[in-house]
Enzyme design. Sequence first.
Site, mmCIF file in Angstrom:
data_model
loop_
_atom_site.group_PDB
_atom_site.id
_atom_site.type_symbol
_atom_site.label_atom_id
_atom_site.label_comp_id
_atom_site.label_asym_id
_atom_site.label_seq_id
_atom_site.Cartn_x
_atom_site.Cartn_y
_atom_site.Cartn_z
ATOM 1 N N MET A 124 -63.801 52.603 -35.090
ATOM 2 C CA MET A 124 -63.504 52.941 -33.699
ATOM 3 C C MET A 124 -63.026 51.745 -32.891
ATOM 4 O O MET A 124 -62.133 51.868 -32.060
ATOM 5 C CB MET A 124 -64.758 53.515 -33.037
ATOM 6 C CG MET A 124 -65.102 54.909 -33.491
ATOM 7 S SD MET A 124 -64.058 56.142 -32.706
ATOM 8 C CE MET A 124 -64.596 55.992 -31.007
ATOM 9 N N GLY B 71 -65.830 48.330 -36.433
ATOM 10 C CA GLY B 71 -65.825 49.563 -37.203
ATOM 11 C C GLY B 71 -64.507 50.277 -37.048
ATOM 12 O O GLY B 71 -63.543 49.746 -36.493
ATOM 13 N N ASP C 110 -77.084 61.409 -28.925
ATOM 14 C CA ASP C 110 -76.888 60.750 -30.219
ATOM 15 C C ASP C 110 -78.028 59.771 -30.501
ATOM 16 O O ASP C 110 -77.800 58.634 -30.932
ATOM 17 C CB ASP C 110 -75.539 60.024 -30.255
ATOM 18 C CG ASP C 110 -75.082 59.709 -31.679
ATOM 19 O OD1 ASP C 110 -75.589 60.363 -32.621
ATOM 20 O OD2 ASP C 110 -74.225 58.822 -31.844
#
Length: 448
Positions: free
Chosen positions: A22, A20, A139
């Site tokens: 990141m 991704g 999260d």
Amino acid sequence: MEDRRSEFGKYRIDSILGEGGMGVVYKGYDPLIARVVAIKTIHNNLLEGTLGNELRNRFRREARAVGRLTHQNIIAIYEYDEEKVDGTPYFVMEFVEGREINDCIREGESFSLERAIGIIEQVLSALGYAHSLGVIHRDIKPANIILLENDRVKIADFGIARVQDLDATQLGKTRLKNPDLTQAGMVLGSPRYMSPEQCLGREVDPRSDLYSTALVLYELVTGTKAFSGRSAHNLAERLQNPIPPAPKTDDPKVLNLYNRVLKKALAKEPDDRYQSAEAFVDALRSFAAPGRRPSGANVPWRWAAGAAVLLVAGLSGWFWMEQGTGEYVPPAAIIDTSKQVEPLSPEQEKKVTRLLRVAKTHILVGRLVSPMGSNAYYAFNLVQQIDPRNQEAANGIRTISVKLEQQIEQLIKDGKKDKAQDLITEGLKYFPNHPALERINQTFEKNG
């Protein structure tokens, strides 16, 4: 992005599991102990400047946070390191084969009420354990819940976890402007699943994770997201009305779950929600099976005479046995020698050694049966799941039953009757029909 690598330290890189904005997650192999692992990294181009240092610290914090946790429903982290050549940080974690619940939902998979509750109970078990060690996930969302074979659950991505008892930067209060990290001007997290207090950038506690978990449960049983807003600008109305609307369904069970459990779990004020993961679990179990006993004591127990063999129970319930001597014997202190067991692997032996050390430490500091997921009884029980014939674990549980009585008597002597009563209640979950605990409990009930 950096060139593809063939190794990180001693670990061989076999393939890419995911990538991704990141970073990359690789499938790797540890040649020293012949173990398949997952290796998580950050793209080098994101590690420059002040923001890069912040990211590196966040990455290291995830390794530190999860590295403290040993739980069957949390993906374990084995090691953190940085490449010697270019300083790329990486950590090595447990490799699991499963699907993100987010993908299951997107592909149209439906979840029965019973199945959804079973999944969420596992999530809450992991969170209760993490919370007991001061770790708040912050999260929780479908993408961070991995569904394995037989609906076993693993929680992933503690990347923005807050470790309450560590002196670490509280990233929850840091405003980041890189869209790869979060929405501009927002605290870290996923807005659709954040609690009202987290959306506002306020300090959060474990009850924020419970709110997010309730949103996941809502989505599982209804097939729709509780809130549709994608950015901070869509959250104003939600902050005023943090409880999603009643599900559009004709299923009375789903509507009943919404009214009896979800509304409380999704209350705007943390004080109005379930105050712990265990309380949330108890509410779900009570809903699923009215009259069911609280967690830790929810499976029928039975009497058995003489010195007959008794099955060693797992996490879901316990049996009770009294030998011919009349002495109370905790169920897990009796080992079934009639069963054949496979020799432990080196990895299992190492884990057993570590768990036994943790259990002994808990006994030394008096954490016998609480807090949930972080006590001596829990650690010894994990040992028995790996090694059902482990005599040290069996003896340890027997020791707990004795020390528990002593601990309660000392609390009463010190005038701390409320704490003594709480400990009796907790103790009877794990040691049903413990003569001394029942006797003390009856005295309390008699004296009001």
